[in-house]
Design a protein around this motif. Structure first.
Motif, short mmCIF file in Angstrom:
data_model
loop_
_atom_site.label_atom_id
_atom_site.label_comp_id
_atom_site.label_asym_id
_atom_site.label_seq_id
_atom_site.Cartn_x
_atom_site.Cartn_y
_atom_site.Cartn_z
N THR A 143 50.00 48.34 46.38
CA THR A 143 49.13 49.19 45.58
C THR A 143 48.55 50.31 46.42
O THR A 143 48.04 51.29 45.90
CB THR A 143 47.96 48.38 44.96
OG1 THR A 143 47.23 47.74 46.00
CG2 THR A 143 48.48 47.35 43.96
N HIS A 192 41.71 52.32 36.70
CA HIS A 192 42.45 51.25 36.04
C HIS A 192 41.52 50.19 35.47
O HIS A 192 41.80 49.63 34.41
CB HIS A 192 43.47 50.65 37.01
CG HIS A 192 44.66 51.52 37.20
ND1 HIS A 192 45.88 51.24 36.64
CD2 HIS A 192 44.80 52.71 37.83
CE1 HIS A 192 46.73 52.21 36.95
NE2 HIS A 192 46.10 53.11 37.67
N THR A 193 40.40 49.95 36.13
CA THR A 193 39.39 49.03 35.58
C THR A 193 38.77 49.64 34.33
O THR A 193 38.58 48.95 33.32
CB THR A 193 38.31 48.74 36.64
OG1 THR A 193 38.94 48.17 37.79
CG2 THR A 193 37.26 47.79 36.11
N VAL A 222 41.42 52.30 41.59
CA VAL A 222 40.93 51.00 41.13
C VAL A 222 39.92 51.20 40.00
O VAL A 222 39.98 50.52 38.97
CB VAL A 222 40.32 50.20 42.30
CG1 VAL A 222 39.61 48.95 41.79
CG2 VAL A 222 41.40 49.83 43.32
N ARG A 248 46.94 42.36 36.76
CA ARG A 248 46.49 43.26 37.83
C ARG A 248 46.00 42.46 39.04
O ARG A 248 46.23 42.83 40.18
CB ARG A 248 45.34 44.16 37.35
CG ARG A 248 45.74 45.24 36.44
CD ARG A 248 46.57 46.28 37.20
NE ARG A 248 46.87 47.37 36.32
CZ ARG A 248 47.83 47.35 35.40
NH1 ARG A 248 48.59 46.30 35.26
NH2 ARG A 248 48.04 48.38 34.63
N MET A 285 47.32 42.44 42.93
CA MET A 285 46.48 42.59 44.12
C MET A 285 46.79 41.50 45.16
O MET A 285 46.79 41.76 46.36
CB MET A 285 45.00 42.57 43.75
CG MET A 285 44.58 43.75 42.87
SD MET A 285 45.00 45.38 43.53
CE MET A 285 43.85 45.48 44.87
#
Length: 176
Positions: free
Chosen positions: A103, A53-54, A50, A19, A23
């Motif tokens: 993204t 997904h984290t 964000v 990931r 970025m």
């Protein structure tokens, strides 16, 4: 921490490193797009994306360790294969879109819609990869609560994201 939990944590960390690589690529592509007059849309939903997904990565590890989820090989190995396939699809999308991939939703005026690679087969292949990974990654170690929570929240987020992309690209939703 058991051996399987340790290996699962390593897997999730590897996805996290992937990931971060995305970025870096995204930032480079954003600079390319903005230098060519790119226009960004949908900035308001990006922080939620964000965070979600984290939360997938953190939640999967926390659930496995905190609830001592079992490692079930009959489930784990097919799910791992799906995680790898999702990564391959994601990078196929990135390579196919080239500097137009991001993204964020940044559209360069006059840039043609990409219709090659996975885009000749699917309208939003990158999101197929996201959906598959969101289910499969936690299930590598039976973190089913994380898989369900991510999937439910991801449906809501993707409904916004796809609508923003379609509008930014000037494409009618549902058009082929």
């Amino acid at each position: 921490m058991t051996t399987s939990q340790l290996w699962f944590t390593v897997l999730v960390a590897a996805v996290g490193v992937e990931r971060l690589a995305e970025m870096v690529v995204s930032k480079r592509h954003a600079a390319w797009a903005f230098a060519r007059g790119g226009v960004e849309s949908g900035r308001s939903h990006f922080p939620a994306m964000v965070a979600l997904h984290t939360a997938l990565l953190v939640g999967a590890v926390v659930e496995v360790v905190a609830t001592d989820r079992p490692f079930v090989p009959l489930l784990a190995w097919p799910m791992l294969a799906l995680v790898v396939a999702a990564q391959a699809l994601r990078w196929w999308c990135i390579l196919t879109l080239g500097p137009q991939w991001n993204t964020r939703v940044i559209v360069v005026p006059g840039a043609p819609l990409v219709a090659g690679g996975p885009y000749r087969l699917l309208r939003h292949p990158n999101y197929v990869a996201v959906v598959v990974e969101g289910v499969a990654l936690p299930l590598v170690h039976t973190a089913w609560l994380t898989a369900v929570a991510f999937s439910v929240l991801n449906v809501a987020l993707l409904s916004v994201r796809i609508r923003v992309e379609e509008q930014a690209l000037g494409v009618r939703p549902g058009a082929t």
